[in-house]
Design an enzyme around this catalytic site. Sequence first.
Site, PDB file in Angstrom:
ATOM      1  N   CYS A 133       0.835  -1.200   0.000  1.00  0.00           N
ATOM      2  CA  CYS A 133       0.000   0.000   0.000  1.00  0.00           C
ATOM      3  C   CYS A 133       0.876   1.259   0.000  1.00  0.00           C
ATOM      4  O   CYS A 133       1.514   1.575  -0.988  1.00  0.00           O
ATOM      5  CB  CYS A 133      -0.969  -0.032   1.195  1.00  0.00           C
ATOM      6  SG  CYS A 133      -2.212   1.280   1.188  1.00  0.00           S
ATOM      7  N   ASP A 179     -10.618  -3.169  -5.442  1.00  0.00           N
ATOM      8  CA  ASP A 179      -9.653  -2.221  -4.895  1.00  0.00           C
ATOM      9  C   ASP A 179      -9.921  -0.829  -5.469  1.00  0.00           C
ATOM     10  O   ASP A 179      -9.625  -0.555  -6.632  1.00  0.00           O
ATOM     11  CB  ASP A 179      -8.229  -2.665  -5.243  1.00  0.00           C
ATOM     12  CG  ASP A 179      -7.162  -1.890  -4.483  1.00  0.00           C
ATOM     13  OD1 ASP A 179      -7.470  -0.793  -3.970  1.00  0.00           O
ATOM     14  OD2 ASP A 179      -6.032  -2.388  -4.405  1.00  0.00           O
ATOM     15  N   HIS A 211      -8.488  -4.627  -1.239  1.00  0.00           N
ATOM     16  CA  HIS A 211      -7.283  -3.868  -0.901  1.00  0.00           C
ATOM     17  C   HIS A 211      -6.818  -4.235   0.509  1.00  0.00           C
ATOM     18  O   HIS A 211      -7.602  -4.251   1.449  1.00  0.00           O
ATOM     19  CB  HIS A 211      -7.578  -2.367  -0.978  1.00  0.00           C
ATOM     20  CG  HIS A 211      -6.376  -1.511  -0.735  1.00  0.00           C
ATOM     21  ND1 HIS A 211      -5.540  -1.116  -1.752  1.00  0.00           N
ATOM     22  CD2 HIS A 211      -5.862  -0.994   0.412  1.00  0.00           C
ATOM     23  CE1 HIS A 211      -4.574  -0.377  -1.247  1.00  0.00           C
ATOM     24  NE2 HIS A 211      -4.741  -0.289   0.056  1.00  0.00           N
TER      25      HIS A 211
END
Length: 245
Positions: A133, A179, A211
């Site tokens: 991320c 996501d 995600h």
Amino acid sequence: MTSHAPAQCCTIGVKHEGTPTGKMEMVEETETYIAHPSSPHPSVAILIIPDVIGHRFVNAQLIADQFAANGYLTYMPDVFFGDPISLNRPADFDFPSWAKNHGVERTEPLIKKFVKHLRETVGAQRIGAVGYCFGAKYVVRELGAKGVDVGYTAHPSFVDAEELKSIKGPLSIAAAETDSIFPADKRHESEAILKEVGQPYQINLYSGVEHGFAVRGDMQKKDVKFGKEQAFYQAVQWFDTYLKE
């Protein structure tokens, strides 16, 4: 931009079971989780740049331990200067204000300091970078600056198209089917850029996951467990192929 900025989904997830086996040490005046392999690959190291939950998150530490179990000396520094975001933060958390304190101008010098430490102090001749991320942006930027040799990211955020165009080493990406940060259009844009760049690349898409699955997924769910484990194997195989020489 080839991935959007982080959002609430970047902090939602499940704490995994397990006892970390690495050690917390001070490196370059920064608290750092270090996982030492019993049979290390010579002159090779991995630098993990974690998601916004940070280096003290047990899930991230267990991942570092698994890289070490596969022969890679692994460093994971506190890239948030003691200010990570808690898992499953409140919906009213002021993320934009937090993000202003953790931009490139503050984060990148620390990353570069650790790359230098691994090369000059630890003696790593080749470095692989892992970014989850938030961390993905800095993996891409270091590949562009030739700071690291090989990169792997999962559910990336904050990556600009120009940054991706500049990479000078192999890059692997693990993507989630659902996501909002790295949706299908951004994934396809990334594919087009990587094809044009000409470096070895890989984009694996995992169904039934969202995600954050590679770090914070619910391991009680079959699809998530499979995706999380396969995304890790993806990283190891990528480094085994392109990092070890």
